[in-house]
Scaffold this motif. Structure first.
Motif, PDB file in Angstrom:
ATOM      1  N   THR A  71      38.879  -2.858  50.454  1.00 16.48           N
ATOM      2  CA  THR A  71      39.209  -3.793  49.524  1.00 16.48           C
ATOM      3  C   THR A  71      37.973  -4.630  49.265  1.00 16.48           C
ATOM      4  O   THR A  71      37.126  -5.108  50.321  1.00 16.48           O
ATOM      5  CB  THR A  71      40.125  -5.004  49.998  1.00 16.48           C
ATOM      6  N   ARG A  72      37.352  -4.847  47.884  1.00 15.11           N
ATOM      7  CA  ARG A  72      35.873  -5.432  47.912  1.00 15.11           C
ATOM      8  C   ARG A  72      36.491  -6.677  46.948  1.00 15.11           C
ATOM      9  O   ARG A  72      37.059  -6.735  45.982  1.00 15.11           O
ATOM     10  CB  ARG A  72      35.011  -4.643  47.152  1.00 15.11           C
ATOM     11  N   ILE A  73      35.963  -8.010  47.512  1.00 15.57           N
ATOM     12  CA  ILE A  73      36.369  -9.167  46.998  1.00 15.57           C
ATOM     13  C   ILE A  73      34.974  -9.844  46.573  1.00 15.57           C
ATOM     14  O   ILE A  73      34.034 -10.024  47.326  1.00 15.57           O
ATOM     15  CB  ILE A  73      37.066  -9.964  47.624  1.00 15.57           C
ATOM     16  N   LYS A  74      34.555 -10.017  45.248  1.00 11.78           N
ATOM     17  CA  LYS A  74      33.454 -10.810  44.826  1.00 11.78           C
ATOM     18  C   LYS A  74      33.458 -12.293  44.785  1.00 11.78           C
ATOM     19  O   LYS A  74      34.697 -12.805  44.332  1.00 11.78           O
ATOM     20  CB  LYS A  74      33.009 -10.223  43.539  1.00 11.78           C
ATOM     21  N   ARG A  75      32.600 -13.152  45.471  1.00 11.56           N
ATOM     22  CA  ARG A  75      32.711 -14.456  45.185  1.00 11.56           C
ATOM     23  C   ARG A  75      31.857 -14.742  43.595  1.00 11.56           C
ATOM     24  O   ARG A  75      30.615 -14.380  43.766  1.00 11.56           O
ATOM     25  CB  ARG A  75      31.754 -15.285  46.178  1.00 11.56           C
ATOM     26  N   MET A  76      32.320 -15.262  42.612  1.00 12.80           N
ATOM     27  CA  MET A  76      31.899 -15.471  41.435  1.00 12.80           C
ATOM     28  C   MET A  76      30.727 -16.618  41.659  1.00 12.80           C
ATOM     29  O   MET A  76      31.287 -17.720  42.170  1.00 12.80           O
ATOM     30  CB  MET A  76      32.963 -15.669  40.400  1.00 12.80           C
ATOM     31  N   SER A  77      29.851 -16.508  40.902  1.00  7.86           N
ATOM     32  CA  SER A  77      28.904 -17.716  40.877  1.00  7.86           C
ATOM     33  C   SER A  77      29.346 -18.254  39.490  1.00  7.86           C
ATOM     34  O   SER A  77      29.818 -17.711  38.454  1.00  7.86           O
ATOM     35  CB  SER A  77      27.394 -17.383  40.768  1.00  7.86           C
ATOM     36  N   ALA A  78      29.160 -19.586  39.374  1.00 11.55           N
ATOM     37  CA  ALA A  78      29.834 -20.298  38.233  1.00 11.55           C
ATOM     38  C   ALA A  78      29.257 -19.788  36.975  1.00 11.55           C
ATOM     39  O   ALA A  78      30.198 -19.651  35.959  1.00 11.55           O
ATOM     40  CB  ALA A  78      29.172 -22.016  38.297  1.00 11.55           C
ATOM     41  N   GLU A  79      28.029 -19.421  36.829  1.00 10.83           N
ATOM     42  CA  GLU A  79      27.625 -18.794  35.640  1.00 10.83           C
ATOM     43  C   GLU A  79      27.905 -17.596  35.386  1.00 10.83           C
ATOM     44  O   GLU A  79      28.438 -17.157  34.018  1.00 10.83           O
ATOM     45  CB  GLU A  79      26.219 -18.745  35.478  1.00 10.83           C
ATOM     46  N   SER A  80      28.011 -16.739  36.491  1.00  2.18           N
ATOM     47  CA  SER A  80      28.710 -15.311  36.025  1.00  2.18           C
ATOM     48  C   SER A  80      29.872 -14.968  35.752  1.00  2.18           C
ATOM     49  O   SER A  80      30.455 -14.199  35.392  1.00  2.18           O
ATOM     50  CB  SER A  80      28.219 -14.223  37.189  1.00  2.18           C
ATOM     51  N   LYS A  81      30.698 -16.066  36.188  1.00  2.00           N
ATOM     52  CA  LYS A  81      32.304 -16.042  36.188  1.00  2.00           C
ATOM     53  C   LYS A  81      32.905 -15.544  34.719  1.00  2.00           C
ATOM     54  O   LYS A  81      33.698 -14.413  34.700  1.00  2.00           O
ATOM     55  CB  LYS A  81      33.174 -17.371  36.537  1.00  2.00           C
ATOM     56  N   LYS A  82      32.300 -16.035  33.818  1.00  7.66           N
ATOM     57  CA  LYS A  82      32.822 -16.066  32.424  1.00  7.66           C
ATOM     58  C   LYS A  82      32.732 -14.582  32.072  1.00  7.66           C
ATOM     59  O   LYS A  82      33.517 -13.708  31.567  1.00  7.66           O
ATOM     60  CB  LYS A  82      32.415 -16.568  31.407  1.00  7.66           C
ATOM     61  N   SER A  83      31.399 -14.063  32.078  1.00  5.59           N
ATOM     62  CA  SER A  83      31.022 -12.768  31.821  1.00  5.59           C
ATOM     63  C   SER A  83      31.503 -11.579  32.455  1.00  5.59           C
ATOM     64  O   SER A  83      32.224 -10.452  31.932  1.00  5.59           O
ATOM     65  CB  SER A  83      29.561 -12.506  31.471  1.00  5.59           C
ATOM     66  N   GLU A  84      31.870 -11.925  33.945  1.00  8.29           N
ATOM     67  CA  GLU A  84      32.507 -10.893  34.508  1.00  8.29           C
ATOM     68  C   GLU A  84      33.996 -10.749  34.739  1.00  8.29           C
ATOM     69  O   GLU A  84      34.502  -9.736  35.222  1.00  8.29           O
ATOM     70  CB  GLU A  84      31.886 -10.894  36.039  1.00  8.29           C
ATOM     71  N   GLU A  85      34.501 -11.741  34.092  1.00  3.28           N
ATOM     72  CA  GLU A  85      36.158 -11.969  34.346  1.00  3.28           C
ATOM     73  C   GLU A  85      36.438 -10.505  33.401  1.00  3.28           C
ATOM     74  O   GLU A  85      37.549 -10.101  33.503  1.00  3.28           O
ATOM     75  CB  GLU A  85      36.446 -13.113  33.473  1.00  3.28           C
TER      76      GLU A  85
END
Ligand SMILES: C[S@@+](CC[C@H](N)C(=O)[O-])C[C@H]1O[C@@H](n2cnc3c(N)ncnc32)[C@H](O)[C@@H]1O
Length: 240
Positions: free
Chosen positions: A217-231
């Motif tokens: 299982t890989r879980i990424k901690r999103m950075s505030a800026e990247s969250k939108k595009s990576e969603e």
């Protein structure tokens, strides 16, 4: 009551005291018993973690069987609750001249001494099923992880309501403290935790050899800026 809450309610079956006692017993025979069986998961975890750009934390490093599998240009710190297991890891580091291992420290994974956002990646191979409070461990792994970094887990995930799941539930009730791990581990422990933590995102869930017994299982901690595009990024999901 939810599956995860039900599981966590039975937490008294395992505590740090009997985990330490169990691994003091396992330490002399651990490599003999678990080296080959658990190798594919260790390799998968180390390969995923070796892509990180920055220090890697190996939580529940045990006798260090995964340490030679990290790329030589990484920097790895291992922590474990069990001194006898850590001593064997230290011997391995010396014997195999593993220069990428920067330290091995006795630490409880629910209360680590590292500052927030220290590591680019945190791996925990075959660890989550041995702790009384797996979600408290996940909280702590997320705390020490840098934004943009990944938690990489390998552990057994129980099936639903089949004969094996019933047997695991029985083993869990009767054997967990002696074994030092919980044979039963519902996916909802991880899944519910991710759902509760909006900055954490599941990026991969993949069954591993042998026979899909274990799951990466890989879980990424999103950075505030990247969250939108990576969603909207596709999720790599391969279920058994
Ligand atoms: C099944 S072993 C896995 C060891 C190694 N990662 C491997 O793949 O062989 C689980 C390890 O987690 C450690 N452990 C259990 N509870 C812990 C805790 N609360 N904090 C740190 N380590 C813990 C145990 O002492 C043991 O060495």
């Amino acid at each position: 009551m939810s599956e995860a809450r039900n599981y966590l309610r039975e937490v008294e079956t395992l505590d740090n005291g009997n985990v330490e006692a169990a691994y003091a017993r396992w330490a002399p025979i651990y490599d003999l018993t678990f080296d080959i069986l658990l190798k594919p998961g260790r390799r998968a975890a180390a390969t995923a973690a070796s892509k990180a750009r920055g220090p890697i934390l190996d939580v529940g490093v045990g006798t260090g069987l995964e340490l030679p599998m990290f790329a030589p240009d990484t920097q790895v710190i291992g922590v474990d609750l069990s001194e006898p297991m850590l001593r064997r890891a230290a011997q391995r580091v010396r014997r195999e001249r593993l220069d990428h291992v920067a330290g091995l420290v006795k630490m409880d994974a629910t209360r680590m001494a590292f500052p927030d956002a220290t590591f680019a990646c945190v791996v925990a191979p075959y660890m989550l099923t041995v702790v009384p409070e797996p979600q408290a461990v996940l909280d702590e792994l997320a705390r020490v992880l840098r934004p943009g970094g990944e938690i990489v887990l390998v552990n057994h995930v129980s099936g639903k309501d089949d004969a094996i799941a019933l047997f695991e539930a029985w083993l869990d009730r009767h054997m967990a403290p002696k074994l030092g791990w919980r044979p039963q581990f519902p996916w909802s422990i991880i899944g519910d935790w991710i759902d509760r933590n909006p900055r954490m995102r599941l990026v991969e869930r993949r069954p591993l050899a042998p026979f899909g017994l274990f799951t990466l299982t890989r879980i990424k901690r999103m950075s505030a800026e990247s969250k939108k595009s990576e969603e909207s990024a596709p999720l790599e999901l391969a279920l058994a």
